[in-house]
Motif scaffolding. Sequence first.
Motif, PDB file in Angstrom:
ATOM      1  N   ARG A  18       3.487  16.562  -3.187  1.00 42.19           N
ATOM      2  CA  ARG A  18       4.193  15.929  -2.357  1.00 42.19           C
ATOM      3  C   ARG A  18       5.677  16.583  -1.954  1.00 42.19           C
ATOM      4  NH1 ARG A  18       3.422   9.692  -4.234  1.00 42.19           N
ATOM      5  NH2 ARG A  18       1.323   9.789  -3.702  1.00 42.19           N
ATOM      6  N   TRP A  19       6.408  17.045  -3.163  1.00 43.92           N
ATOM      7  CA  TRP A  19       7.403  17.870  -2.710  1.00 43.92           C
ATOM      8  C   TRP A  19       7.177  19.229  -1.936  1.00 43.92           C
ATOM      9  CZ3 TRP A  19      12.495  16.635  -2.982  1.00 43.92           C
ATOM     10  CH2 TRP A  19      12.598  15.453  -3.822  1.00 43.92           C
ATOM     11  N   LEU A  20       6.162  19.816  -2.158  1.00 47.51           N
ATOM     12  CA  LEU A  20       5.705  21.173  -1.469  1.00 47.51           C
ATOM     13  C   LEU A  20       5.463  21.135  -0.143  1.00 47.51           C
ATOM     14  CD1 LEU A  20       4.007  22.982  -4.447  1.00 47.51           C
ATOM     15  CD2 LEU A  20       6.456  23.331  -3.605  1.00 47.51           C
ATOM     16  N   ASN A  21       4.664  19.774   0.312  1.00 43.55           N
ATOM     17  CA  ASN A  21       4.237  19.563   1.636  1.00 43.55           C
ATOM     18  C   ASN A  21       5.186  18.896   2.564  1.00 43.55           C
ATOM     19  OD1 ASN A  21       3.733  17.036   1.319  1.00 43.55           O
ATOM     20  ND2 ASN A  21       1.611  17.093   1.352  1.00 43.55           N
ATOM     21  N   GLY A  22       6.354  18.580   1.946  1.00 43.01           N
ATOM     22  CA  GLY A  22       7.355  17.934   2.566  1.00 43.01           C
ATOM     23  C   GLY A  22       7.424  16.484   2.636  1.00 43.01           C
ATOM     24  N   SER A  23       6.506  15.957   1.914  1.00 45.37           N
ATOM     25  CA  SER A  23       6.492  14.516   2.204  1.00 45.37           C
ATOM     26  C   SER A  23       7.923  13.697   1.376  1.00 45.37           C
ATOM     27  CB  SER A  23       5.306  13.943   1.066  1.00 45.37           C
ATOM     28  OG  SER A  23       4.108  14.311   1.816  1.00 45.37           O
ATOM     29  N   TYR A  24       8.401  14.580   0.675  1.00 51.18           N
ATOM     30  CA  TYR A  24       9.772  13.947  -0.029  1.00 51.18           C
ATOM     31  C   TYR A  24      10.694  14.827   0.815  1.00 51.18           C
ATOM     32  CZ  TYR A  24       7.146  11.923  -3.976  1.00 51.18           C
ATOM     33  OH  TYR A  24       6.275  11.546  -4.870  1.00 51.18           O
TER      34      TYR A  24
END
Length: 60
Positions: free
Chosen positions: A29-35
């Motif tokens: 989630r951090w890597l794909n920009g969700s956060y």
Amino acid sequence: MSCPICGKDTVQPYRPFCSRRCADVDLARWLNGSYAVPSQDPEDMDRAEEEVRTAQSKPH
């Protein structure tokens, strides 16, 4: 403490998660920009608009 991904009890080696799987879900989630932390900086807004225009003009 409960796992922020699935709500199960945490396990010491993976704290604050319950398992490697939930830790990996969080990392993804951090890597794909969700956060993301929203910005009110006008320069950030201009840069984001330019990135969208550039991405839209590229062939897929």
